[in-house]
Design an enzyme around this catalytic site. Structure first.
Site, short mmCIF file in Angstrom:
data_model
loop_
_atom_site.label_atom_id
_atom_site.label_comp_id
_atom_site.label_asym_id
_atom_site.label_seq_id
_atom_site.Cartn_x
_atom_site.Cartn_y
_atom_site.Cartn_z
N ASP A 207 2.20 7.17 1.18
CA ASP A 207 3.31 7.45 0.28
C ASP A 207 4.01 8.74 0.71
O ASP A 207 3.52 9.45 1.59
CB ASP A 207 2.83 7.54 -1.19
CG ASP A 207 1.55 8.36 -1.36
OD1 ASP A 207 1.19 9.11 -0.43
OD2 ASP A 207 0.91 8.25 -2.41
N ASN B 237 -4.48 8.28 -13.72
CA ASN B 237 -3.88 7.15 -14.44
C ASN B 237 -4.17 5.81 -13.76
O ASN B 237 -3.61 4.79 -14.12
CB ASN B 237 -2.37 7.35 -14.60
CG ASN B 237 -1.63 7.38 -13.27
OD1 ASN B 237 -2.24 7.28 -12.22
ND2 ASN B 237 -0.32 7.52 -13.32
N HIS C 263 -3.60 5.16 -10.50
CA HIS C 263 -2.75 4.80 -9.36
C HIS C 263 -3.52 4.88 -8.05
O HIS C 263 -4.48 5.63 -7.91
CB HIS C 263 -1.46 5.63 -9.33
CG HIS C 263 -1.57 7.05 -8.87
ND1 HIS C 263 -0.66 8.02 -9.22
CD2 HIS C 263 -2.48 7.68 -8.09
CE1 HIS C 263 -1.00 9.16 -8.66
NE2 HIS C 263 -2.10 8.99 -7.97
N GLU D 79 2.11 3.31 -9.47
CA GLU D 79 1.87 3.78 -10.83
C GLU D 79 1.54 2.60 -11.75
O GLU D 79 1.81 1.44 -11.40
CB GLU D 79 3.11 4.52 -11.33
CG GLU D 79 3.48 5.75 -10.49
CD GLU D 79 2.58 6.95 -10.75
OE1 GLU D 79 1.35 6.79 -10.94
OE2 GLU D 79 3.10 8.08 -10.74
P1 PGA Z 1 -6.61 14.03 -6.03
O1 PGA Z 1 -5.42 12.96 -6.11
O2 PGA Z 1 -7.43 13.70 -4.82
O3 PGA Z 1 -5.90 15.36 -5.86
O4 PGA Z 1 -7.39 13.93 -7.29
C1 PGA Z 1 -5.71 11.61 -6.09
C2 PGA Z 1 -4.46 10.83 -6.39
O5 PGA Z 1 -3.71 11.19 -7.32
O6 PGA Z 1 -4.21 9.83 -5.70
#
Ligand code: PGA
Length: 244
Positions: A71, A140, A142, A147
């Site tokens: 992404d 959440n 994702h 999302e």
């Molecule tokens: P994080 O992010 O490794 O900083 O927890 C994971 C994500 O949001 O895909």
């Protein structure tokens, strides 16, 4: 819909997670010739990238690996240090010697996002499917920037970032009002077409969502629950994340 149980590797937090995840990933990457590999940004993989640098820096595996971005934020100049392609360069790819020509990334400032999406989809059609997609998990649910509400059939596209995702990234950006509102993401269909998916999850703050991903309904409201519809998924998680 299929409901496969992913392989789960449970580790202790900290060093044990880093050790087990690093050696699992290296083995997976080495098992494929010229692998096409997606790697995550975020705090979860940071220790693993440091381990790559200290233990596997001169490994021949990095010369043949092709990296693909999961992404990217939209609307930032190429030298902006907050771009994911610059982050993953600094934290991982540069010191391993992965050539720029072997990195497939989104052009954040592409004048026409629809054409940019098409360009990436064409590259995936020509070079894919992805051999190994290493993913983080958002609070959440994702994966990449898919999302909640993302279609399980989705391909690469532009997405509006959720309030929760923007809030959780606000610190990185120096305030919520500075966090971009849109991003490019590989789609859920593209990700599940991957030959081997490895989901990395750490920390007690991910325990609720990981429980939903592994044991709740398979639903587009929890995008990562799609990982139970394919057989080739490994979850590497520490015990705080797996406490439920
Ligand atoms: P994080 O992010 O490794 O900083 O927890 C994971 C994500 O949001 O895909």
């Amino acid at each position: 819909m299929n409901d496969f149980s992913p392989q789960i590797i449970q580790t202790e937090e900290g060093h044990d997670f880093v050790q087990q995840a690093s050696s699992f990933l290296i083995k997976a990457i080495k098992s494929v010739a010229s692998p096409l590999v997606a790697l995550p940004t975020g705090s979860t993989p940071l220790g693993i990238y440091k381990e790559f640098a200290s233990q596997y820096k001169n490994d021949a595996v990095w010369q043949d690996m092709r990296y693909i971005a999961l992404d990217e934020y939209i609307g930032l100049p190429r030298d902006d240090e907050r771009l994911f392609q610059n982050w993953i360069g600094r934290e991982c790819l540069d010191f391993l010697g992965v050539e720029q020509d072997n990195r497939i990334t989104f052009d954040s400032l592409a004048p026409d996002p629809a054409s940019e999406v098409q360009r990436i989809n064409e590259i995936i059609a020509a070079q894919g499917p992805i051999d190994i997609a290493v993913l983080g998990l958002g609070t959440n649910g994702h994966i990449a920037f898919n999302e909640p509400g993302s279609s399980f059939d989705s391909a690469t596209r532009v997405i509006d970032l959720s309030d929760e995702t923007r809030a959780s990234n606000a610190e990185y950006w120096g305030g919520l009002d500075r966090v971009p509102t849109q991003a490019y993401t590989l789609g859920l269909k593209t990700l599940t077409d991957t030959k081997h998916i490895i989901l990395l999850v750490t920390g007690a703050h991910k325990a609720d969502i990981l429980d939903k991903v592994l044991s709740g309904p398979i639903t587009e409201d929890i995008p990562a629950s799609i990982l139970r519809t394919v057989p080739n998924v490994t979850v590497i998680a520490d015990s705080p994340a797996l406490k439920k």
